[in-house]
Design a protein around this motif. Structure first.
Motif, PDB file in Angstrom:
ATOM      1  N   ILE A  25       1.093  -1.400  -0.007  1.00  0.00           N
ATOM      2  CA  ILE A  25      -0.048  -0.281   0.460  1.00  0.00           C
ATOM      3  C   ILE A  25       0.853   1.243   0.178  1.00  0.00           C
ATOM      4  O   ILE A  25       0.275   2.331  -0.855  1.00  0.00           O
ATOM      5  N   GLN A  26       1.653   1.291   1.198  1.00  0.00           N
ATOM      6  CA  GLN A  26       2.763   2.864   0.959  1.00  0.00           C
ATOM      7  C   GLN A  26       4.013   2.662  -0.530  1.00  0.00           C
ATOM      8  O   GLN A  26       4.409   3.792  -0.247  1.00  0.00           O
ATOM      9  N   LYS A  27       3.824   1.976  -1.399  1.00  0.00           N
ATOM     10  CA  LYS A  27       4.408   1.556  -2.171  1.00  0.00           C
ATOM     11  C   LYS A  27       4.041   3.005  -2.945  1.00  0.00           C
ATOM     12  O   LYS A  27       3.031   2.939  -3.107  1.00  0.00           O
ATOM     13  N   GLU A  28       4.749   4.327  -4.399  1.00  0.00           N
ATOM     14  CA  GLU A  28       4.094   4.661  -5.327  1.00  0.00           C
ATOM     15  C   GLU A  28       3.263   4.003  -6.115  1.00  0.00           C
ATOM     16  O   GLU A  28       2.107   4.677  -6.934  1.00  0.00           O
ATOM     17  N   GLU A  29       3.605   3.364  -6.345  1.00  0.00           N
ATOM     18  CA  GLU A  29       3.797   2.176  -8.164  1.00  0.00           C
ATOM     19  C   GLU A  29       3.023   1.508  -7.000  1.00  0.00           C
ATOM     20  O   GLU A  29       2.963   0.911  -6.626  1.00  0.00           O
ATOM     21  N   VAL A  30       1.916   1.080  -8.978  1.00  0.00           N
ATOM     22  CA  VAL A  30       1.643  -0.136  -8.631  1.00  0.00           C
ATOM     23  C   VAL A  30       2.431  -1.397  -9.009  1.00  0.00           C
ATOM     24  O   VAL A  30       3.272  -1.450  -9.702  1.00  0.00           O
ATOM     25  N   PRO A  31       2.262  -2.464  -7.974  1.00  0.00           N
ATOM     26  CA  PRO A  31       2.335  -3.587  -8.335  1.00  0.00           C
ATOM     27  C   PRO A  31       2.868  -4.229 -10.143  1.00  0.00           C
ATOM     28  O   PRO A  31       2.415  -4.059 -10.721  1.00  0.00           O
ATOM     29  N   VAL A  32       3.874  -4.367 -10.227  1.00  0.00           N
ATOM     30  CA  VAL A  32       4.613  -5.055 -11.475  1.00  0.00           C
ATOM     31  C   VAL A  32       3.416  -5.805 -12.167  1.00  0.00           C
ATOM     32  O   VAL A  32       3.004  -6.715 -11.550  1.00  0.00           O
ATOM     33  N   PHE A  33       2.377  -5.913 -13.553  1.00  0.00           N
ATOM     34  CA  PHE A  33       1.833  -7.419 -13.461  1.00  0.00           C
ATOM     35  C   PHE A  33       2.377  -8.523 -14.151  1.00  0.00           C
ATOM     36  O   PHE A  33       3.684  -8.839 -14.647  1.00  0.00           O
ATOM     37  N   SER A  34       1.647  -9.303 -13.980  1.00  0.00           N
ATOM     38  CA  SER A  34       1.787 -10.397 -14.018  1.00  0.00           C
ATOM     39  C   SER A  34       0.001 -11.220 -14.799  1.00  0.00           C
ATOM     40  O   SER A  34      -0.393 -11.195 -13.580  1.00  0.00           O
ATOM     41  N   GLU A  35       0.723 -11.596 -15.993  1.00  0.00           N
ATOM     42  CA  GLU A  35      -1.075 -12.614 -15.944  1.00  0.00           C
ATOM     43  C   GLU A  35      -1.053 -13.143 -14.562  1.00  0.00           C
ATOM     44  O   GLU A  35      -0.757 -14.611 -15.229  1.00  0.00           O
ATOM     45  N   LEU A  36      -2.357 -13.933 -14.349  1.00  0.00           N
ATOM     46  CA  LEU A  36      -2.897 -14.373 -14.112  1.00  0.00           C
ATOM     47  C   LEU A  36      -4.725 -15.422 -14.398  1.00  0.00           C
ATOM     48  O   LEU A  36      -5.200 -14.573 -15.319  1.00  0.00           O
ATOM     49  N   LYS A  37      -4.637 -16.556 -14.468  1.00  0.00           N
ATOM     50  CA  LYS A  37      -5.756 -17.429 -14.463  1.00  0.00           C
ATOM     51  C   LYS A  37      -7.437 -16.546 -14.106  1.00  0.00           C
ATOM     52  O   LYS A  37      -7.895 -16.486 -15.777  1.00  0.00           O
ATOM     53  N   ILE A  38      -7.014 -15.395 -13.362  1.00  0.00           N
ATOM     54  CA  ILE A  38      -8.515 -15.024 -13.704  1.00  0.00           C
ATOM     55  C   ILE A  38      -8.559 -13.711 -13.626  1.00  0.00           C
ATOM     56  O   ILE A  38      -9.199 -12.856 -13.873  1.00  0.00           O
ATOM     57  N   CYS A  39      -6.686 -13.258 -14.172  1.00  0.00           N
ATOM     58  CA  CYS A  39      -7.634 -11.968 -15.019  1.00  0.00           C
ATOM     59  C   CYS A  39      -8.672 -11.355 -16.015  1.00  0.00           C
ATOM     60  O   CYS A  39      -8.853 -10.889 -16.095  1.00  0.00           O
ATOM     61  N   ASN A  40      -9.304 -12.313 -16.804  1.00  0.00           N
ATOM     62  CA  ASN A  40      -9.908 -12.428 -17.604  1.00  0.00           C
ATOM     63  C   ASN A  40     -11.771 -12.083 -17.124  1.00  0.00           C
ATOM     64  O   ASN A  40     -12.354 -10.924 -17.510  1.00  0.00           O
ATOM     65  N   ASN A  41     -11.742 -12.488 -15.709  1.00  0.00           N
ATOM     66  CA  ASN A  41     -12.812 -12.183 -14.903  1.00  0.00           C
ATOM     67  C   ASN A  41     -12.635 -11.584 -14.020  1.00  0.00           C
ATOM     68  O   ASN A  41     -13.742 -10.788 -13.495  1.00  0.00           O
ATOM     69  N   CYS A  42     -11.395 -10.410 -13.754  1.00  0.00           N
ATOM     70  CA  CYS A  42     -11.116  -9.367 -13.362  1.00  0.00           C
ATOM     71  C   CYS A  42     -11.719  -8.140 -13.549  1.00  0.00           C
ATOM     72  O   CYS A  42     -11.672  -7.770 -14.810  1.00  0.00           O
ATOM     73  N   ALA A  43     -12.620  -6.838 -12.427  1.00  0.00           N
ATOM     74  CA  ALA A  43     -12.705  -6.021 -12.966  1.00  0.00           C
ATOM     75  C   ALA A  43     -11.945  -4.700 -13.151  1.00  0.00           C
ATOM     76  O   ALA A  43     -12.379  -3.842 -13.829  1.00  0.00           O
ATOM     77  N   TYR A  44     -10.268  -5.409 -12.335  1.00  0.00           N
ATOM     78  CA  TYR A  44      -9.478  -4.544 -13.069  1.00  0.00           C
ATOM     79  C   TYR A  44      -9.319  -5.075 -14.400  1.00  0.00           C
ATOM     80  O   TYR A  44      -8.347  -4.622 -14.329  1.00  0.00           O
ATOM     81  N   HIS A  45      -9.155  -5.593 -15.306  1.00  0.00           N
ATOM     82  CA  HIS A  45      -8.999  -6.382 -16.195  1.00  0.00           C
ATOM     83  C   HIS A  45      -8.743  -4.866 -17.507  1.00  0.00           C
ATOM     84  O   HIS A  45      -7.427  -5.143 -18.085  1.00  0.00           O
ATOM     85  N   ASP A  46      -9.316  -4.406 -17.424  1.00  0.00           N
ATOM     86  CA  ASP A  46      -9.285  -3.632 -18.360  1.00  0.00           C
ATOM     87  C   ASP A  46      -7.964  -2.491 -18.060  1.00  0.00           C
ATOM     88  O   ASP A  46      -6.916  -1.681 -18.639  1.00  0.00           O
ATOM     89  N   LEU A  47      -7.968  -1.851 -17.212  1.00  0.00           N
ATOM     90  CA  LEU A  47      -7.234  -1.251 -16.427  1.00  0.00           C
ATOM     91  C   LEU A  47      -5.723  -1.740 -16.711  1.00  0.00           C
ATOM     92  O   LEU A  47      -4.604  -0.751 -16.685  1.00  0.00           O
ATOM     93  N   CYS A  48      -4.973  -2.921 -16.201  1.00  0.00           N
ATOM     94  CA  CYS A  48      -4.058  -3.740 -16.189  1.00  0.00           C
ATOM     95  C   CYS A  48      -3.876  -3.614 -17.814  1.00  0.00           C
ATOM     96  O   CYS A  48      -2.284  -4.338 -18.723  1.00  0.00           O
ATOM     97  N   PHE A  49      -4.803  -4.653 -18.395  1.00  0.00           N
ATOM     98  CA  PHE A  49      -4.548  -4.419 -20.554  1.00  0.00           C
ATOM     99  C   PHE A  49      -3.915  -3.018 -20.836  1.00  0.00           C
ATOM    100  O   PHE A  49      -4.075  -3.825 -22.280  1.00  0.00           O
ATOM    101  N   ILE A  50      -4.143  -2.324 -20.498  1.00  0.00           N
ATOM    102  CA  ILE A  50      -4.367  -1.028 -21.327  1.00  0.00           C
ATOM    103  C   ILE A  50      -2.341  -1.219 -21.861  1.00  0.00           C
ATOM    104  O   ILE A  50      -1.415  -1.391 -21.095  1.00  0.00           O
TER     105      ILE A  50
END
Length: 164
Positions: A139-164
């Motif tokens: 939480i205290q980090k300034e930047e979002v953690p590094v993206f790594s694709e997971l099985k659940i990505c396609n059903n995640c509400a944040y999918h579009d944000l991560c795949f931009i």
């Protein structure tokens, strides 16, 4: 005062560290997500006789508690069961820290007509305390953690944000 770690944060920690970071930085993509809406409908329609959504200190939100000192978490599927188990263990941990002992946990899957029991061991307490520290660091980090694709990505509400 330290960061208040919630049950949802514990759940997201096991689901995806990016999702956890977004959520904790008030980036909410879940209000229009179909899977989230289906979960809310399931929650509203299941266990109607129970006194539901027991919020304690705005930290944990228990779906319902049975008379036998058994707290319940209702989930749509077992797809991310590890996260659900640790969320319930965190509820048990949080209650234990406040002097509430001898309580059991249970995860209910009404669509599957199945349930699993969850207990809190001494080893779990140690692990939860380490997870709380890790969540605080994320939480205290300034930047979002590094993206790594997971099985659940396609059903995640944040999918579009991560795949931009």
């Amino acid at each position: 005062m330290g960061i208040r770690v919630t049950g949802v944060m514990i759940y997201y920690y096991f689901v995806c560290k990016r999702k956890l970071w977004y959520f904790c930085h008030d980036i909410n993509m879940e209000s229009d997500n179909e899977n989230v809406l289906l979960g809310k409908i399931l929650d509203e329609g299941s266990y109607a006789r129970e006194d539901k959504h027991i919020n304690i200190d705005n930290v944990i939100n228990i779906d319902f508690i049975k008379e036998q000192r058994e707290l319940h978490e209702v989930k749509k599927s077992r797809a991310i069961e590890e996260a659900s188990v640790w969320q319930v263990k965190y509820y048990l941990y949080y209650l234990k820290q406040r002097g509430v002992g001898e309580i059991k946990g249970k995860i209910d899957y009404p669509l599957l007509k199945k349930s699993i029991f969850v207990e809190l061991s001494d080893e779990d307490v140690e692990k939860i305390e380490g997870i709380i520290d890790e969540i605080t660091q994320i939480i205290q980090k300034e930047e979002v953690p590094v993206f790594s694709e997971l099985k659940i990505c396609n059903n995640c509400a944040y999918h579009d944000l991560c795949f931009i």
